[in-house]
Design an enzyme around this catalytic site. Structure first.
Site, PDB file in Angstrom:
ATOM      1  N   ASP A 271     128.080  49.277  70.687  1.00 57.57           N
ATOM      2  CA  ASP A 271     127.109  49.530  71.749  1.00 57.57           C
ATOM      3  C   ASP A 271     127.422  48.596  72.906  1.00 57.57           C
ATOM      4  O   ASP A 271     126.544  47.979  73.509  1.00 57.57           O
ATOM      5  CB  ASP A 271     125.667  49.313  71.242  1.00 57.57           C
ATOM      6  CG  ASP A 271     124.621  49.807  72.242  1.00 57.57           C
ATOM      7  OD1 ASP A 271     124.972  50.616  73.122  1.00 57.57           O
ATOM      8  OD2 ASP A 271     123.448  49.403  72.142  1.00 57.57           O
ATOM      9  N   ASP A 288     123.454  41.690  70.860  1.00 58.84           N
ATOM     10  CA  ASP A 288     122.996  42.987  70.360  1.00 58.84           C
ATOM     11  C   ASP A 288     124.042  43.636  69.442  1.00 58.84           C
ATOM     12  O   ASP A 288     124.514  44.738  69.693  1.00 58.84           O
ATOM     13  CB  ASP A 288     122.701  43.894  71.575  1.00 58.84           C
ATOM     14  CG  ASP A 288     121.720  44.985  71.237  1.00 58.84           C
ATOM     15  OD1 ASP A 288     121.256  45.033  70.090  1.00 58.84           O
ATOM     16  OD2 ASP A 288     121.422  45.815  72.119  1.00 58.84           O
TER      17      ASP A 288
HETATM   18  N1  ATP Z   1     120.220  34.921  72.755  1.00 58.02           N
HETATM   19  C1  ATP Z   1     119.729  35.353  73.908  1.00 58.02           C
HETATM   20  N2  ATP Z   1     119.602  34.501  74.945  1.00 58.02           N
HETATM   21  C2  ATP Z   1     119.100  34.928  76.117  1.00 58.02           C
HETATM   22  N3  ATP Z   1     118.695  36.180  76.358  1.00 58.02           N
HETATM   23  C3  ATP Z   1     118.791  37.074  75.367  1.00 58.02           C
HETATM   24  C4  ATP Z   1     119.313  36.712  74.095  1.00 58.02           C
HETATM   25  N4  ATP Z   1     119.296  37.796  73.302  1.00 58.02           N
HETATM   26  C5  ATP Z   1     118.785  38.793  74.042  1.00 58.02           C
HETATM   27  N5  ATP Z   1     118.477  38.375  75.289  1.00 58.02           N
HETATM   28  C6  ATP Z   1     117.894  39.177  76.358  1.00 58.02           C
HETATM   29  O1  ATP Z   1     117.130  40.225  75.779  1.00 58.02           O
HETATM   30  C7  ATP Z   1     117.660  41.492  76.143  1.00 58.02           C
HETATM   31  C8  ATP Z   1     117.580  42.451  74.965  1.00 58.02           C
HETATM   32  O2  ATP Z   1     118.321  41.952  73.879  1.00 58.02           O
HETATM   33  P1  ATP Z   1     119.124  42.940  72.944  1.00 58.02           P
HETATM   34  O3  ATP Z   1     120.116  43.681  73.769  1.00 58.02           O
HETATM   35  O4  ATP Z   1     119.636  42.163  71.813  1.00 58.02           O
HETATM   36  O5  ATP Z   1     117.958  43.874  72.462  1.00 58.02           O
HETATM   37  P2  ATP Z   1     118.008  45.461  72.354  1.00 58.02           P
HETATM   38  O6  ATP Z   1     117.999  45.776  70.936  1.00 58.02           O
HETATM   39  O7  ATP Z   1     119.132  45.979  73.179  1.00 58.02           O
HETATM   40  O8  ATP Z   1     116.754  45.996  72.959  1.00 58.02           O
HETATM   41  P3  ATP Z   1     116.770  47.407  73.651  1.00 58.02           P
HETATM   42  O9  ATP Z   1     115.892  48.208  72.816  1.00 58.02           O
HETATM   43  O10 ATP Z   1     116.312  47.086  75.035  1.00 58.02           O
HETATM   44  O11 ATP Z   1     118.135  47.994  73.664  1.00 58.02           O
HETATM   45  C9  ATP Z   1     119.065  41.216  76.618  1.00 58.02           C
HETATM   46  O12 ATP Z   1     119.491  42.126  77.577  1.00 58.02           O
HETATM   47  C10 ATP Z   1     118.980  39.823  77.185  1.00 58.02           C
HETATM   48  O13 ATP Z   1     118.573  39.882  78.524  1.00 58.02           O
HETATM   49 MG    MG Z   2     120.666  45.626  74.165  1.00 56.90          MG
END
Ligand code: ATP
Ligand code: MG
Length: 500
Positions: A271, A288
């Site tokens: 992804d 992610d």
């Molecule tokens: N370790 C981290 N440090 C800082 N920001 C983070 C971190 N992990 C995630 N984020 C922030 O949170 C957002 C969403 O995280 P992630 O992509 O892991 O979730 P997701 O599963 O994609 O959620 P979605 O349903 O929106 O796709 C990221 O785009 C980022 O901005």
């Molecule tokens: Mg994401």
């Protein structure tokens, strides 16, 4: 009264509705679910609102958080970094354990030791990694200064995960979790999968990722990547590039990382996009990774092709010359690279190679070739041929497929049948525990140690064993249906080889 006290005082009644309102009433004002903001700076454009409390922080999740607080892993919840389809990400400070750990480190030695508490963070002390070096570059922590964590809480809604099964199905590590229809367990598996993938990448030390801290059911704790002012490091999508050279820099960096992820970490992100990479301290961090799969996953190459397409699409939009998807794909999966000088695990050597050797996509034919490439059925190896491969081969498409499989890459990708009878891999899933209701049960905490002890058929109950055997039988029967007869396969391989 502190949040922990409030949690402690909470009595759980039979009536779930009541509990729900009770918990929400008590904590929704304490747990900041609004967009995270310290002094300045915004994090994400996604809007966080009160509804997230109901969606994500249900009583069960609250209890898992309580357990993490009680164990001193996390403390305050400071607000929402992002709300998404699958998960919300929150900011929290590390708990007392980490504080104590900082103090004792300060007192005893400067030496870097895994904290007592993080001993079960499973970050085996197997030598310094790039990620560790990254940590070393951090200014020394003052006594009392707390680490910042990002807490990803997977939503407990069923619908969102419906299309996610394909990432777990076909994963050797999660084969026991196939046909898992209990949504809560599915989410737990999902969080563990992300934790394990993070851990694997972190330990390999070739690609920066947030340090994984802990996982408990649908709650994943990891290092918070921040700009130093309390706000999260930007996603690549939001990164303010200085100039065109910097765009090229991150393009090469991305391609090199895809290769390192595949070759060294043995994973395909699945992804990958400008949304799932953060720029932190000048470097790309993959995040992610819950859906990331190993190369032996039957669709890994399809996912890889998709990742490359997404990345290319983004960088093309940014106005730079891009390489053909087919070339990048080949670059990623080929074990050896012609005329490569330097260290294949070294990011800048790889970036240098990419810059010099990959050919920029220019003409309409190049584009047409990529169009074909996108529509190809990808064969993983010649011995894995099935009827449909045979049809495509006779249609004359096979030669191109074969050329995509660098010859020596074949040994790199384990054949599915090599795994058929393996049941005690160290990379085995442990999430079949029935007891995911008991949030105080320490043993429920995900741990490799535990995994090693509990895994094995010895601990299986009779019905489970029967079902497992039955499933294996059925799977083999299904497989036989599409299996190409040995003599046809031999002929086919011979024919392909003689075409070389
Ligand atoms: N370790 C981290 N440090 C800082 N920001 C983070 C971190 N992990 C995630 N984020 C922030 O949170 C957002 C969403 O995280 P992630 O992509 O892991 O979730 P997701 O599963 O994609 O959620 P979605 O349903 O929106 O796709 C990221 O785009 C980022 O901005
Ligand atoms: Mg994401």
């Amino acid at each position: 009264m502190s949040l922990e006290d409030k949690f402690d005082k909470l009595t759980v009644h039979e009536d779930r509705e009541h509990v729900n309102t009770q918990i929400l009433d008590k904590f929704s004002d304490k747990i900041k679910t609004d967009e995270l903001s310290f002094s300045r700076g915004k994090t994400n454009k996604d809007k966080a609102n009160r509804a997230t409390v109901e969606n994500v922080l249900d009583p069960r999740t609250m209890r898992f958080l309580q357990a993490l607080m009680n164990r001193g892993i996390i403390s305050d919840f400071n607000g929402c970094i992002s709300t998404g389809k699958e998960a919300n990400v929150y900011h929290a400070f590390a708990g007392n354990k980490q504080l104590m750990n900082n103090n004792s480190q300060e007192q005893h030695t400067k030496e870097k030791l895994p904290s007592e508490d993080t001993a079960n963070l499973l970050l085996a002390d197997d030598g310094a990694t790039d990620n560790d070096k990254e940590d070393e570059n951090e200014p020394p922590k003052l006594v009392g200064q707390r680490d910042e964590y990002a807490i990803k809480i997977y939503k407990t809604s069923i619908l969102v995960f419906k299309d996610r099964e394909r990432y777990v199905d076909g994963e050797f590590r999660f084969r026991k979790s196939r046909s898992q229809h209990n949504p809560r367990k599915m989410i737990k598996i999902w969080a563990e999968k992300e934790f394990r993938n993070l851990k694997r990448i972190y330990q390999a030390g070739v690609i920066p990722v947030p340090k994984p801290i802990e996982v408990k059911n649908n709650v994943l704790v990891m290092q918070f990547l921040n700009r130093g002012d309390g706000s999260a490091s930007p996603r690549l999508r939001d990164y303010p590039y200085k100039d065109r050279d910097e765009i090229y820099h991150f393009y090469y960096n991305m391609i090199a990382d895809i290769r390192l992820l595949y070759q060294v970490c043995q994973l395909v992100h699945a992804d990958l996009s400008e949304y799932n990479t953060l720029v932190h301290k000048g470097r790309l961090f993959f995040i992610d990774v819950s859906q990331s799969v190993q190369p032996e996953h039957p669709m890994s190459l399809d996912f890889l092709r998709m990742d490359i397409k997404n990345v290319n699409f983004y960088f093309e939009k940014m106005g730079i010359d891009i390489f053909s998807e087919r070339l990048i794909f080949q670059f990623v999966i080929s074990e050896t690279l012609p005329n490569f000088e330097g260290d294949m695990n070294n990011l800048s050597d790889l970036m240098d190679y990419i810059k010099r050797n990959l050919i920029v996509k220019k003409t309409a034919e190049d584009e047409a070739e990529d169009e074909i490439f996108r529509s190809l059925y990808l064969v993983r190896n010649l011995t894995g041929l099935e009827e449909r491969d045979f049809d495509r081969f006779t249609e004359g498409k096979f030669d191109l497929l074969k050329s995509l499989l660098a010859h020596d890459n074949e040994k790199n990708i384990p054949h599915a049948e090599d795994f058929d009878d393996v049941s005690d891999s160290s990379d085995e899933e442990s999430s079949d525990s029935e007891d995911d209701d008991d949030e105080e049960n320490e043993s429920e905490k995900y741990s490799d140690e535990e995994e090693k002890v509990l895994k094995g058929k010895k601990y299986e109950d009779k019905d489970e064993k029967k079902q497992r055997k039955q499933e294996a039988k059925e799977a083999k029967r299904e497989k036989r249906k599409t299996k190409v007869k040995k003599h046809i396969k031999k002929k086919l391989i011979k024919k392909t080889k003689s075409k070389k």
